[in-house]
Design an enzyme around this catalytic site. Structure first.
Site, PDB file in Angstrom:
ATOM      1  N   LEU A  85      76.357   0.295  53.346  1.00  0.00           N
ATOM      2  CA  LEU A  85      75.462  -0.251  52.314  1.00  0.00           C
ATOM      3  C   LEU A  85      73.999  -0.241  52.742  1.00  0.00           C
ATOM      4  O   LEU A  85      73.119  -0.458  51.903  1.00  0.00           O
ATOM      5  CB  LEU A  85      75.835  -1.695  51.967  1.00  0.00           C
ATOM      6  N   ALA A  86      73.712  -0.057  54.034  1.00  0.00           N
ATOM      7  CA  ALA A  86      72.319  -0.167  54.499  1.00  0.00           C
ATOM      8  C   ALA A  86      71.457   0.831  53.749  1.00  0.00           C
ATOM      9  O   ALA A  86      71.787   2.007  53.662  1.00  0.00           O
ATOM     10  CB  ALA A  86      72.242   0.108  55.995  1.00  0.00           C
ATOM     11  N   ALA A  87      70.362   0.340  53.199  1.00  0.00           N
ATOM     12  CA  ALA A  87      69.469   1.221  52.439  1.00  0.00           C
ATOM     13  C   ALA A  87      68.164   0.503  52.177  1.00  0.00           C
ATOM     14  O   ALA A  87      68.093  -0.727  52.216  1.00  0.00           O
ATOM     15  CB  ALA A  87      70.114   1.598  51.098  1.00  0.00           C
ATOM     16  N   THR A 134      74.704   4.097  43.921  1.00  0.00           N
ATOM     17  CA  THR A 134      74.160   3.508  42.700  1.00  0.00           C
ATOM     18  C   THR A 134      74.325   4.444  41.504  1.00  0.00           C
ATOM     19  O   THR A 134      74.371   5.662  41.676  1.00  0.00           O
ATOM     20  CB  THR A 134      72.657   3.215  42.910  1.00  0.00           C
ATOM     21  N   ASP A 135      74.341   3.859  40.318  1.00  0.00           N
ATOM     22  CA  ASP A 135      74.393   4.683  39.094  1.00  0.00           C
ATOM     23  C   ASP A 135      73.057   5.400  38.851  1.00  0.00           C
ATOM     24  O   ASP A 135      72.980   6.314  38.034  1.00  0.00           O
ATOM     25  CB  ASP A 135      74.763   3.831  37.869  1.00  0.00           C
ATOM     26  N   GLU A 136      72.000   4.985  39.590  1.00  0.00           N
ATOM     27  CA  GLU A 136      70.673   5.560  39.336  1.00  0.00           C
ATOM     28  C   GLU A 136      70.611   7.039  39.718  1.00  0.00           C
ATOM     29  O   GLU A 136      69.721   7.753  39.263  1.00  0.00           O
ATOM     30  CB  GLU A 136      69.595   4.745  40.051  1.00  0.00           C
ATOM     31  N   TYR A 159      63.750   6.408  45.243  1.00  0.00           N
ATOM     32  CA  TYR A 159      64.959   5.651  45.622  1.00  0.00           C
ATOM     33  C   TYR A 159      66.217   6.404  45.205  1.00  0.00           C
ATOM     34  O   TYR A 159      67.091   6.697  46.033  1.00  0.00           O
ATOM     35  CB  TYR A 159      64.942   4.252  44.985  1.00  0.00           C
ATOM     36  N   ALA A 161      66.614   9.469  44.279  1.00  0.00           N
ATOM     37  CA  ALA A 161      66.729  10.805  44.878  1.00  0.00           C
ATOM     38  C   ALA A 161      67.241  10.703  46.316  1.00  0.00           C
ATOM     39  O   ALA A 161      68.051  11.522  46.759  1.00  0.00           O
ATOM     40  CB  ALA A 161      65.380  11.515  44.846  1.00  0.00           C
ATOM     41  N   LYS A 163      69.147   8.271  47.507  1.00  0.00           N
ATOM     42  CA  LYS A 163      70.572   7.890  47.433  1.00  0.00           C
ATOM     43  C   LYS A 163      71.407   9.108  47.028  1.00  0.00           C
ATOM     44  O   LYS A 163      72.513   9.311  47.531  1.00  0.00           O
ATOM     45  CB  LYS A 163      70.793   6.745  46.440  1.00  0.00           C
TER      46      LYS A 163
HETATM   47  P1  NAD Z   1      69.269  -4.975  50.068  1.00  0.00           P
HETATM   48  O1  NAD Z   1      67.916  -4.340  50.045  1.00  0.00           O
HETATM   49  O2  NAD Z   1      69.417  -6.395  49.658  1.00  0.00           O
HETATM   50  O3  NAD Z   1      69.874  -4.881  51.551  1.00  0.00           O
HETATM   51  C1  NAD Z   1      69.768  -3.727  52.339  1.00  0.00           C
HETATM   52  C2  NAD Z   1      70.183  -4.071  53.767  1.00  0.00           C
HETATM   53  O4  NAD Z   1      70.094  -2.862  54.541  1.00  0.00           O
HETATM   54  C3  NAD Z   1      69.268  -5.101  54.430  1.00  0.00           C
HETATM   55  O5  NAD Z   1      70.061  -6.045  55.132  1.00  0.00           O
HETATM   56  C4  NAD Z   1      68.444  -4.272  55.406  1.00  0.00           C
HETATM   57  O6  NAD Z   1      68.034  -4.993  56.564  1.00  0.00           O
HETATM   58  C5  NAD Z   1      69.409  -3.150  55.756  1.00  0.00           C
HETATM   59  N1  NAD Z   1      68.699  -1.936  56.190  1.00  0.00           N
HETATM   60  C6  NAD Z   1      67.665  -1.316  55.561  1.00  0.00           C
HETATM   61  N2  NAD Z   1      67.266  -0.252  56.264  1.00  0.00           N
HETATM   62  C7  NAD Z   1      68.081  -0.186  57.375  1.00  0.00           C
HETATM   63  C8  NAD Z   1      68.180   0.699  58.471  1.00  0.00           C
HETATM   64  N3  NAD Z   1      67.332   1.733  58.610  1.00  0.00           N
HETATM   65  N4  NAD Z   1      69.133   0.488  59.391  1.00  0.00           N
HETATM   66  C9  NAD Z   1      69.997  -0.563  59.282  1.00  0.00           C
HETATM   67  N5  NAD Z   1      69.938  -1.444  58.261  1.00  0.00           N
HETATM   68  C10 NAD Z   1      68.988  -1.253  57.319  1.00  0.00           C
HETATM   69  O7  NAD Z   1      70.189  -4.013  49.225  1.00  0.00           O
HETATM   70  P2  NAD Z   1      71.386  -4.354  48.213  1.00  0.00           P
HETATM   71  O8  NAD Z   1      70.821  -4.637  46.875  1.00  0.00           O
HETATM   72  O9  NAD Z   1      72.292  -5.339  48.862  1.00  0.00           O
HETATM   73  O10 NAD Z   1      72.107  -2.933  48.136  1.00  0.00           O
HETATM   74  C11 NAD Z   1      73.079  -2.573  49.121  1.00  0.00           C
HETATM   75  C12 NAD Z   1      73.580  -1.166  48.832  1.00  0.00           C
HETATM   76  O11 NAD Z   1      74.165  -1.110  47.540  1.00  0.00           O
HETATM   77  C13 NAD Z   1      72.462  -0.105  48.842  1.00  0.00           C
HETATM   78  O12 NAD Z   1      72.980   1.052  49.450  1.00  0.00           O
HETATM   79  C14 NAD Z   1      72.184   0.133  47.358  1.00  0.00           C
HETATM   80  O13 NAD Z   1      71.743   1.459  47.144  1.00  0.00           O
HETATM   81  C15 NAD Z   1      73.555  -0.099  46.751  1.00  0.00           C
HETATM   82  N6  NAD Z   1      73.533  -0.591  45.352  1.00  0.00           N
HETATM   83  C16 NAD Z   1      72.777  -1.681  45.012  1.00  0.00           C
HETATM   84  C17 NAD Z   1      72.793  -2.140  43.690  1.00  0.00           C
HETATM   85  C18 NAD Z   1      72.003  -3.358  43.285  1.00  0.00           C
HETATM   86  O14 NAD Z   1      71.927  -3.649  42.087  1.00  0.00           O
HETATM   87  N7  NAD Z   1      71.415  -4.117  44.196  1.00  0.00           N
HETATM   88  C19 NAD Z   1      73.568  -1.489  42.739  1.00  0.00           C
HETATM   89  C20 NAD Z   1      74.325  -0.376  43.124  1.00  0.00           C
HETATM   90  C21 NAD Z   1      74.312   0.056  44.438  1.00  0.00           C
HETATM   91  P1  TYD Z   2      65.123  -3.959  39.200  1.00  0.00           P
HETATM   92  O1  TYD Z   2      65.742  -5.306  39.369  1.00  0.00           O
HETATM   93  O2  TYD Z   2      63.988  -3.569  40.090  1.00  0.00           O
HETATM   94  O3  TYD Z   2      66.327  -2.897  39.309  1.00  0.00           O
HETATM   95  P2  TYD Z   2      66.338  -1.301  38.980  1.00  0.00           P
HETATM   96  O4  TYD Z   2      64.957  -0.807  38.886  1.00  0.00           O
HETATM   97  O5  TYD Z   2      67.037  -0.760  40.190  1.00  0.00           O
HETATM   98  O6  TYD Z   2      67.115  -1.154  37.716  1.00  0.00           O
HETATM   99  O7  TYD Z   2      64.621  -3.820  37.697  1.00  0.00           O
HETATM  100  C1  TYD Z   2      65.511  -4.009  36.610  1.00  0.00           C
HETATM  101  C2  TYD Z   2      64.760  -3.680  35.351  1.00  0.00           C
HETATM  102  O8  TYD Z   2      63.725  -4.652  35.167  1.00  0.00           O
HETATM  103  C3  TYD Z   2      64.047  -2.325  35.399  1.00  0.00           C
HETATM  104  O9  TYD Z   2      64.096  -1.738  34.102  1.00  0.00           O
HETATM  105  C4  TYD Z   2      62.613  -2.670  35.752  1.00  0.00           C
HETATM  106  C5  TYD Z   2      62.426  -4.040  35.115  1.00  0.00           C
HETATM  107  N1  TYD Z   2      61.504  -4.951  35.822  1.00  0.00           N
HETATM  108  C6  TYD Z   2      60.503  -5.622  35.100  1.00  0.00           C
HETATM  109  O10 TYD Z   2      60.359  -5.441  33.879  1.00  0.00           O
HETATM  110  N2  TYD Z   2      59.681  -6.483  35.772  1.00  0.00           N
HETATM  111  C7  TYD Z   2      59.799  -6.701  37.123  1.00  0.00           C
HETATM  112  O11 TYD Z   2      58.989  -7.492  37.696  1.00  0.00           O
HETATM  113  C8  TYD Z   2      60.836  -6.021  37.840  1.00  0.00           C
HETATM  114  C9  TYD Z   2      61.007  -6.238  39.321  1.00  0.00           C
HETATM  115  C10 TYD Z   2      61.673  -5.170  37.146  1.00  0.00           C
END
Ligand code: NAD
Ligand code: TYD
Length: 356
Positions: A85-87, A134-136, A159, A161, A163
């Protein structure tokens, strides 16, 4: 059904990763769970306070791009599963610093894959490398249609691209070297411990401080929201039962325009803070749109439902209420992450600088 002895979770100190680690540590008490995290601004060990002393939990601080460090950690723990998951995960940051995203998300994933190939050395029985994506990566939808596993990748932000690059490398290691991999692509998550730069926690935090609520563009962009524990349940199923070489799309059939979601949050916050209805909505400000802002994401999750029996359980109303309650009940956490004080927690926990 696969079963494991040692699971490495990369990014386990982040938002979703900390929920994954907590879930695995508590549910599989005979499995050692190793949290491998660099602790960037988004990584916070305070997220795992409630499991940090469990006997089946370990933490290793390392950067996933560091070849020697990853090799040493793999050798030390001999993982049979790696849940990656690290990203770097925030789109707006990727617009300001794209190279950081390429380094961590693409090169870091390549390094983890390469070291897994060297460690397992062709003995892939019972092993799995799981890429949480991610779905992105699929780009942006118009008013209708859904992303399914056959949708062509069409990422549009640095981001997504980066992923997408990582996902392609995972597939390449499967096809070229036979590495046992599985990928899932999930929609937007929300819930406790999400860093308050993402929409939902940012809005909650700003309302609680009476600050403006920035809505990009006209607020009509659509996201498909999933409560984080539903994603964790899917990850648990995919790592144990997902077919190797396959991709699973995970989403909640829970689409909302951003402005609709912000209105909901405002109304729920007014109730929770005993304010007159409508007060928080007055804080909404429409601001300059995000460059390349994807219009709509929506997931068809039929495959994971049919093959693995996964269904989302938490409805948006319940999920938002739980999330708001958590943020309002955990003001200290919020204060630590917004002030940066949480970064001292690592030094305290791991006694950096002490004992010489
Ligand atoms: P987040 O940003 O909260 O956490 C990322 C974690 O990765 C952090 O703990 C950070 O310290 C660690 N990290 C970053 N760079 C690193 C590196 N170079 N080496 C080791 N660790 C590192 O992210 P999240 O929202 O919890 O997302 C986790 C994963 O799930 C990501 O891969 C993201 O693409 C994917 N994802 C997230 C969402 C979402 O809505 N948040 C949705 C779908 C998929
Ligand atoms: P975000 O939580 O950054 O997730 P993602 O861009 O990965 O979908 O944003 C969710 C949606 O909300 C996105 O369409 C961008 C919008 N957004 C705002 O309108 N205002 C904000 O301050 C942020 C952070 C996001």
């Amino acid at each position: 059904m696969r079963s494991f002895k040692n699971i490495i979770v990369t990014g386990g100190a982040g938002f979703i990763g900390s929920h994954v680690v907590r879930h695995l540590v508590r549910k599989y008490t005979d499995v050692r769970v190793i949290n491998l995290d660099k602790l960037t601004y988004a990584g916070n060990l305070e997220n795992l306070r409630d499991v940090e002393s469990a006997s089946n939990y370990e933490f290793e601080r390392a950067c996933i791009t560091d070849e020697a460090a990853i090799e040493a950690i793999y050798q030390k723990y001999q993982p049979d599963a790696i849940i990656h998951l690290a990203a770097e995960s925030h789109v707006d940051r990727s617009i300001h610093s794209p190279l950081e995203f390429v380094k961590t998300n693409a090169i870091g994933t390549a390094n983890l894959l390469n070291q897994a190939r060297l460690l397992w050395d062709g003995d892939y029985t019972g092993k799995v490398f799981y890429q949480v994506s991610t779905d992105e990566v699929y780009g942006s939808l118009g008013a209708s249609g859904y992303f399914n596993e056959d949708t062509a990748y069409d990422p549009r932000s640095p981001y997504s691209a980066s992923k997408a690059s990582a996902d392609h490398l995972v597939s390449a290691y499967h096809h070229t070297f036979g590495l046992p991999v599985v990928i899932s692509n999930c929609s937007n998550n929300y819930g406790p411990y999400q860093f308050p730069e993402k929409l939902i926690p940012l809005i909650i935090n700003n309302i609680s401080h009476g600050k403006d609520l920035p809505v990009y563009g006209d607020g009509s962009n659509v996201r498909d929201w999933l409560y984080v524990q539903d994603h964790v349940d899917a990850i648990d199923l995919v790592v144990h039962k997902g077919q190797l070489g396959e991709t699973y799309n995970i989403g909640g059939h829970n689409e909302h325009q951003n402005i609709e979601l912000v209105h909901n949050l405002c109304d729920l916050m007014d109730q929770r803070m005993n304010q007159p209805q409508g007060q928080s909505r007055q804080l909404i400000r429409f601001v300059k749109d995000r460059p390349g802002h994807d219009k709509r994401y929506a997931i068809d999750s039929a495959k994971v439902q049919m093959e693995l029996g996964w269904y989302p359980h938490v409805k948006i109303k319940e999920g938002l209420a739980k999330t708001i309650d958590w943020y309002l009940d955990n003001k200290e956490w919020l204060q630590h992450v917004t002030s940066g004080a949480y970064q001292k927690y690592y030094d305290k926990m791991y006694k950096v600088g002490a004992d010489g």
